[in-house]
Design a protein around this motif. Structure first.
Motif, mmCIF file in Angstrom:
data_model
loop_
_atom_site.group_PDB
_atom_site.id
_atom_site.type_symbol
_atom_site.label_atom_id
_atom_site.label_comp_id
_atom_site.label_asym_id
_atom_site.label_seq_id
_atom_site.Cartn_x
_atom_site.Cartn_y
_atom_site.Cartn_z
ATOM 1 N N ILE A 11 5.490 10.165 10.103
ATOM 2 C CA ILE A 11 5.548 9.359 8.879
ATOM 3 C C ILE A 11 4.155 9.254 8.261
ATOM 4 O O ILE A 11 3.155 9.521 8.917
ATOM 5 C CB ILE A 11 6.094 7.935 9.149
ATOM 6 N N HIS A 12 4.136 8.841 7.018
ATOM 7 C CA HIS A 12 2.870 8.650 6.317
ATOM 8 C C HIS A 12 2.744 7.192 5.904
ATOM 9 O O HIS A 12 3.682 6.605 5.380
ATOM 10 C CB HIS A 12 2.806 9.554 5.083
ATOM 11 N N LEU A 13 1.570 6.639 6.157
ATOM 12 C CA LEU A 13 1.306 5.250 5.784
ATOM 13 C C LEU A 13 0.368 5.233 4.586
ATOM 14 O O LEU A 13 -0.620 5.962 4.558
ATOM 15 C CB LEU A 13 0.678 4.495 6.953
ATOM 16 N N GLU A 14 0.699 4.396 3.610
ATOM 17 C CA GLU A 14 -0.098 4.342 2.390
ATOM 18 C C GLU A 14 -0.573 2.915 2.143
ATOM 19 O O GLU A 14 0.194 1.969 2.321
ATOM 20 C CB GLU A 14 0.768 4.815 1.217
ATOM 21 N N CYS A 15 -1.825 2.770 1.699
ATOM 22 C CA CYS A 15 -2.402 1.458 1.431
ATOM 23 C C CYS A 15 -1.677 0.793 0.266
ATOM 24 O O CYS A 15 -1.542 1.382 -0.803
ATOM 25 C CB CYS A 15 -3.885 1.596 1.125
ATOM 26 N N PRO A 42 13.711 1.158 13.115
ATOM 27 C CA PRO A 42 14.594 1.698 12.072
ATOM 28 C C PRO A 42 14.154 1.296 10.672
ATOM 29 O O PRO A 42 14.504 1.950 9.701
ATOM 30 C CB PRO A 42 15.959 1.091 12.410
ATOM 31 N N THR A 43 13.349 0.220 10.584
ATOM 32 C CA THR A 43 12.896 -0.239 9.273
ATOM 33 C C THR A 43 11.580 0.438 8.909
ATOM 34 O O THR A 43 11.006 1.181 9.695
ATOM 35 C CB THR A 43 12.704 -1.763 9.269
ATOM 36 N N ARG A 44 11.093 0.108 7.721
ATOM 37 C CA ARG A 44 9.820 0.651 7.267
ATOM 38 C C ARG A 44 8.673 0.047 8.057
ATOM 39 O O ARG A 44 8.614 -1.162 8.251
ATOM 40 C CB ARG A 44 9.633 0.377 5.775
ATOM 41 N N LEU A 45 7.766 0.916 8.442
ATOM 42 C CA LEU A 45 6.649 0.499 9.270
ATOM 43 C C LEU A 45 5.532 -0.094 8.408
ATOM 44 O O LEU A 45 5.236 0.417 7.334
ATOM 45 C CB LEU A 45 6.131 1.703 10.057
ATOM 46 N N GLU A 46 4.934 -1.181 8.896
ATOM 47 C CA GLU A 46 3.795 -1.795 8.210
ATOM 48 C C GLU A 46 2.691 -2.040 9.215
ATOM 49 O O GLU A 46 2.871 -2.777 10.178
ATOM 50 C CB GLU A 46 4.203 -3.120 7.562
ATOM 51 N N CYS A 54 -10.578 0.476 -0.426
ATOM 52 C CA CYS A 54 -10.686 -0.964 -0.634
ATOM 53 C C CYS A 54 -11.851 -1.549 0.163
ATOM 54 O O CYS A 54 -12.233 -2.685 -0.056
ATOM 55 C CB CYS A 54 -9.388 -1.659 -0.209
ATOM 56 N N ASN A 55 -12.369 -0.769 1.094
ATOM 57 C CA ASN A 55 -13.469 -1.182 1.952
ATOM 58 C C ASN A 55 -13.111 -2.409 2.784
ATOM 59 O O ASN A 55 -13.921 -3.292 3.018
ATOM 60 C CB ASN A 55 -14.729 -1.467 1.136
ATOM 61 N N SER A 56 -11.855 -2.497 3.195
ATOM 62 C CA SER A 56 -11.430 -3.615 4.028
ATOM 63 C C SER A 56 -10.120 -3.250 4.718
ATOM 64 O O SER A 56 -9.522 -2.220 4.417
ATOM 65 C CB SER A 56 -11.234 -4.873 3.186
ATOM 66 N N HIS A 57 -9.687 -4.130 5.602
ATOM 67 C CA HIS A 57 -8.413 -3.893 6.281
ATOM 68 C C HIS A 57 -7.279 -4.348 5.372
ATOM 69 O O HIS A 57 -7.269 -5.478 4.887
ATOM 70 C CB HIS A 57 -8.376 -4.649 7.603
ATOM 71 N N THR A 58 -6.341 -3.458 5.152
ATOM 72 C CA THR A 58 -5.209 -3.756 4.294
ATOM 73 C C THR A 58 -3.917 -3.338 4.990
ATOM 74 O O THR A 58 -3.948 -2.622 5.992
ATOM 75 C CB THR A 58 -5.315 -3.003 2.952
ATOM 76 N N VAL A 59 -2.802 -3.786 4.419
ATOM 77 C CA VAL A 59 -1.503 -3.414 4.966
ATOM 78 C C VAL A 59 -1.132 -2.020 4.464
ATOM 79 O O VAL A 59 -1.161 -1.751 3.264
ATOM 80 C CB VAL A 59 -0.419 -4.429 4.552
ATOM 81 N N HIS A 60 -0.818 -1.152 5.394
ATOM 82 C CA HIS A 60 -0.375 0.190 5.045
ATOM 83 C C HIS A 60 1.128 0.281 5.289
ATOM 84 O O HIS A 60 1.593 0.018 6.399
ATOM 85 C CB HIS A 60 -1.105 1.242 5.875
ATOM 86 N N LYS A 61 1.857 0.672 4.256
ATOM 87 C CA LYS A 61 3.295 0.773 4.381
ATOM 88 C C LYS A 61 3.733 2.212 4.488
ATOM 89 O O LYS A 61 3.094 3.121 3.951
ATOM 90 C CB LYS A 61 3.974 0.139 3.144
ATOM 91 N N GLU A 62 4.855 2.378 5.123
ATOM 92 C CA GLU A 62 5.405 3.717 5.299
ATOM 93 C C GLU A 62 5.958 4.254 3.980
ATOM 94 O O GLU A 62 6.635 3.554 3.243
ATOM 95 C CB GLU A 62 6.530 3.650 6.338
#
Ligand code: ZN
Length: 64
Positions: A11-15, A42-46, A54-62
């Motif tokens: 899978i691919h995670l995107e900011c 089974p759900t979308r990964l976060e 963004c130069n910081s920690h952010t939520v990356h969604k599938e």
């Protein structure tokens, strides 16, 4: 050769912040590639990951 049962898929995670954040220091969207087990998730990964745009920690969604 390792046996693939088909439950672990790539899978691919995107900011999610990159889409809305206009103050980020560079163009582009942070993307990570990982694998997940479809049976366990089974759900979308976060996942919270470091985004260099963004130069910081952010939520990356599938993405699909
Ligand atoms: Zn970002």
């Amino acid at each position: 050769m390792a046996k693939q049962k088909g439950s672990r898929i790539i899978i691919h995670l995107e900011c999610t912040t990159c889409r809305t954040n206009t103050d980020k220091r560079s163009e582009g969207v942070s993307r990570y590639t990982t694998v997940k087990n479809r049976r366990n998730t089974p759900t979308r990964l976060e996942i919270k990951k470091f985004c260099p745009h963004c130069n910081s920690h952010t939520v990356h969604k599938e993405t699909k």
